[in-house]
Design a protein around this motif. Structure first.
Motif, mmCIF file in Angstrom:
data_model
loop_
_atom_site.group_PDB
_atom_site.id
_atom_site.type_symbol
_atom_site.label_atom_id
_atom_site.label_comp_id
_atom_site.label_asym_id
_atom_site.label_seq_id
_atom_site.Cartn_x
_atom_site.Cartn_y
_atom_site.Cartn_z
ATOM 1 N N ARG A 117 -32.054 41.010 -33.331
ATOM 2 C CA ARG A 117 -32.342 39.853 -32.468
ATOM 3 C C ARG A 117 -31.145 39.534 -31.565
ATOM 4 O O ARG A 117 -31.312 39.244 -30.387
ATOM 5 N N TYR A 125 -30.668 41.073 -22.865
ATOM 6 C CA TYR A 125 -31.341 40.173 -21.928
ATOM 7 C C TYR A 125 -30.377 39.769 -20.819
ATOM 8 O O TYR A 125 -30.670 39.917 -19.634
ATOM 9 N N LEU A 131 -27.125 45.175 -14.648
ATOM 10 C CA LEU A 131 -27.991 46.234 -14.112
ATOM 11 C C LEU A 131 -28.444 45.887 -12.693
ATOM 12 O O LEU A 131 -28.349 46.724 -11.776
ATOM 13 N N MET A 152 -32.445 49.807 -29.333
ATOM 14 C CA MET A 152 -33.444 50.865 -29.157
ATOM 15 C C MET A 152 -33.750 51.546 -30.499
ATOM 16 O O MET A 152 -34.922 51.734 -30.848
ATOM 17 N N ILE A 183 -37.209 51.478 -32.667
ATOM 18 C CA ILE A 183 -37.927 52.645 -33.208
ATOM 19 C C ILE A 183 -38.244 52.408 -34.689
ATOM 20 O O ILE A 183 -39.334 52.721 -35.166
ATOM 21 N N LEU A 216 -41.149 50.212 -34.884
ATOM 22 C CA LEU A 216 -42.389 50.936 -34.557
ATOM 23 C C LEU A 216 -42.839 51.778 -35.751
ATOM 24 O O LEU A 216 -44.035 51.905 -36.008
ATOM 25 N N ASP A 235 -44.433 49.403 -37.927
ATOM 26 C CA ASP A 235 -45.747 49.026 -37.390
ATOM 27 C C ASP A 235 -46.823 50.023 -37.798
ATOM 28 O O ASP A 235 -48.008 49.680 -37.887
ATOM 29 N N PHE A 244 -47.773 39.934 -28.729
ATOM 30 C CA PHE A 244 -47.383 40.892 -29.767
ATOM 31 C C PHE A 244 -47.663 42.316 -29.278
ATOM 32 O O PHE A 244 -46.815 43.206 -29.354
ATOM 33 N N ARG A 283 -45.078 45.516 -28.052
ATOM 34 C CA ARG A 283 -45.108 46.891 -28.601
ATOM 35 C C ARG A 283 -45.257 47.920 -27.488
ATOM 36 O O ARG A 283 -44.600 48.947 -27.497
ATOM 37 N N ALA A 290 -42.118 48.202 -25.646
ATOM 38 C CA ALA A 290 -41.107 48.831 -26.513
ATOM 39 C C ALA A 290 -41.266 50.347 -26.480
ATOM 40 O O ALA A 290 -40.298 51.090 -26.306
ATOM 41 N N VAL A 291 -42.507 50.808 -26.641
ATOM 42 C CA VAL A 291 -42.779 52.256 -26.637
ATOM 43 C C VAL A 291 -42.377 52.857 -25.291
ATOM 44 O O VAL A 291 -41.750 53.909 -25.227
ATOM 45 N N VAL A 321 -38.353 53.157 -24.678
ATOM 46 C CA VAL A 321 -37.511 54.155 -25.365
ATOM 47 C C VAL A 321 -37.225 55.356 -24.449
ATOM 48 O O VAL A 321 -36.055 55.618 -24.130
ATOM 49 N N ILE A 329 -33.583 56.100 -22.261
ATOM 50 C CA ILE A 329 -32.861 57.377 -22.376
ATOM 51 C C ILE A 329 -32.697 57.997 -20.987
ATOM 52 O O ILE A 329 -31.603 58.429 -20.605
ATOM 53 N N MET A 359 -36.286 54.584 -12.492
ATOM 54 C CA MET A 359 -35.540 53.326 -12.595
ATOM 55 C C MET A 359 -36.453 52.111 -12.398
ATOM 56 O O MET A 359 -36.276 51.079 -13.049
ATOM 57 N N PHE A 397 -38.331 51.709 -15.581
ATOM 58 C CA PHE A 397 -37.371 51.210 -16.572
ATOM 59 C C PHE A 397 -37.166 49.699 -16.414
ATOM 60 O O PHE A 397 -37.271 48.939 -17.389
ATOM 61 N N VAL A 398 -36.901 49.270 -15.180
ATOM 62 C CA VAL A 398 -36.631 47.847 -14.915
ATOM 63 C C VAL A 398 -37.849 46.980 -15.250
ATOM 64 O O VAL A 398 -37.731 45.936 -15.900
ATOM 65 N N ILE A 457 -38.363 46.932 -19.217
ATOM 66 C CA ILE A 457 -37.406 46.147 -20.024
ATOM 67 C C ILE A 457 -37.453 44.661 -19.683
ATOM 68 O O ILE A 457 -37.288 43.827 -20.571
ATOM 69 N N HIS A 514 -40.440 43.287 -21.451
ATOM 70 C CA HIS A 514 -40.158 43.275 -22.888
ATOM 71 C C HIS A 514 -39.217 42.126 -23.261
ATOM 72 O O HIS A 514 -39.442 41.404 -24.231
ATOM 73 N N MET A 515 -38.153 41.952 -22.461
ATOM 74 C CA MET A 515 -37.152 40.942 -22.813
ATOM 75 C C MET A 515 -37.682 39.531 -22.596
ATOM 76 O O MET A 515 -37.265 38.602 -23.285
ATOM 77 N N MET A 524 -37.321 36.947 -25.657
ATOM 78 C CA MET A 524 -36.628 35.658 -25.562
ATOM 79 C C MET A 524 -37.604 34.508 -25.809
ATOM 80 O O MET A 524 -37.231 33.486 -26.381
ATOM 81 N N VAL A 560 -40.014 34.564 -27.955
ATOM 82 C CA VAL A 560 -40.129 34.466 -29.416
ATOM 83 C C VAL A 560 -38.919 33.743 -30.000
ATOM 84 O O VAL A 560 -39.056 32.895 -30.886
ATOM 85 N N ALA A 599 -36.372 36.337 -16.187
ATOM 86 C CA ALA A 599 -36.863 37.722 -16.322
ATOM 87 C C ALA A 599 -37.455 38.212 -15.004
ATOM 88 O O ALA A 599 -37.226 39.364 -14.598
#
Lengths: 140, 130
Positions: free
Chosen positions: A37, A44, A50, A90, A94, A97, A100, B27, B31, B34-35, B38, B42, B72, B75-76, B79, B82-83, B87, B89, B112
């Motif tokens: 968290r 955030y 970025l 990250m 995972i 997940l 999950d 929720f 997820r 999040a998936v 990842v 990377i 990019m 990606f932006v 995330i 997601h964030m 936040m 939550v 955000a």
């Protein structure tokens, strides 16, 4: 309803509250949950960097300002922390997940996952920075 | 005997009314993002390492090239979506004073979206060479 008195007029019974963090002995899985968290919250605010980097790339003077920040010792510390925070979150994600999917809840599995999360994030962060510093040609 | 004012069951009335006043959408979106985040994270790290030590002109050219810019952008968007949920939550978990909670939830959305769209703007600007 804190002032509610019982039917016979006595003060309300002092019932135990549900146990909270300070009741428990710190455990690795619990610490990794908290750190997940905290790193999420750090990531955030890290997105400000970025957005700054992306928009700084539009012009030489703006990019020079970003490079000055990124190359300063405080900038290096912040970026190193940000790298670890992103990697840790990250890997922790995972792990979530995997959970999950209904797997990884066994006593050994969850301990192993928590340790892998921490060790993996530190190792990957150091490897990335070694690669990064080599790519920049050593000191600068 | 007065007639009941509605014929909905108690379950139907409470369904979807948690602290966020909504159901399981957040929720699920957390997820999904999040998936997505990842592989995109990377890829973004690989791109950033490729750009280390290069001058501004080279960084602008590579960041604005189609494949890199699209990665990019994804990606932006991933995330920041997601964030925003994450936040939200955190605020719902720790802030129990309703007016403050409302202010923080709105601020969270603003932050955000501002960070996300600022980054998207920067990437599109580099891509289109404006």
């Amino acid at each position: 309803m804190a002032e509610t008195r019982s039917l016979d007029g006595r003060a309300p019974a002092q019932r135990p509250l549900s146990p909270h963090l300070q009741i428990y002995r710190p455990m690795l899985t619990m610490m990794m949950s908290i750190v997940h968290r905290i790193t999420g919250a750090a990531n955030y605010f890290g997105t400000i960097l970025l957005a700054w980097w992306i928009n700084a790339a539009a012009g030489p003077s703006g990019y020079a300002r970003f490079q000055w920040f990124a190359g300063s010792w405080i900038g290096r510390i912040i970026l190193f922390g940000y790298t670890w925070s992103v990697i840790h979150h990250m890997l922790g994600g995972i792990r979530h997940l995997i959970w999950d999917s209904g797997r990884g809840f066994g006593a050994n599995e969850r301990e192993w996952l928590a340790a892998a999360n921490l060790i993996g994030s530190i190792a990957i962060t150091i490897i990335l920075w070694v690669i990064g510093l080599l790519a920049m040609g050593g000191s600068q | 005997m007065t007639a009941p004012r509605h014929i909905r069951t108690p379950l139907a009335r409470v369904r979807g009314f948690g602290a966020a006043r909504s159901g399981t959408d957040t929720f699920w979106h957390q997820r999904v993002t999040a998936v997505a985040s990842v592989p995109l994270t990377i890829a973004a790290i690989v791109i950033m390492i490729m750009l280390l030590g290069r001058n501004q002109a080279a960084v602008a050219q590579i960041l604005g090239s189609p494949l890199v810019a699209i990665i990019m952008l994804l990606f932006v968007v991933s995330i920041t979506a997601h964030m925003r949920i994450g936040m939200q939550v955190i605020i719902e978990d720790y802030v129990h004073h309703d007016p403050l909670k409302l202010v923080l939830l709105v601020s969270n959305s603003f932050f955000a979206i501002i960070v996300g769209l600022t980054s998207v703007y920067g990437l599109l600007k580099l891509s289109f060479g404006l």
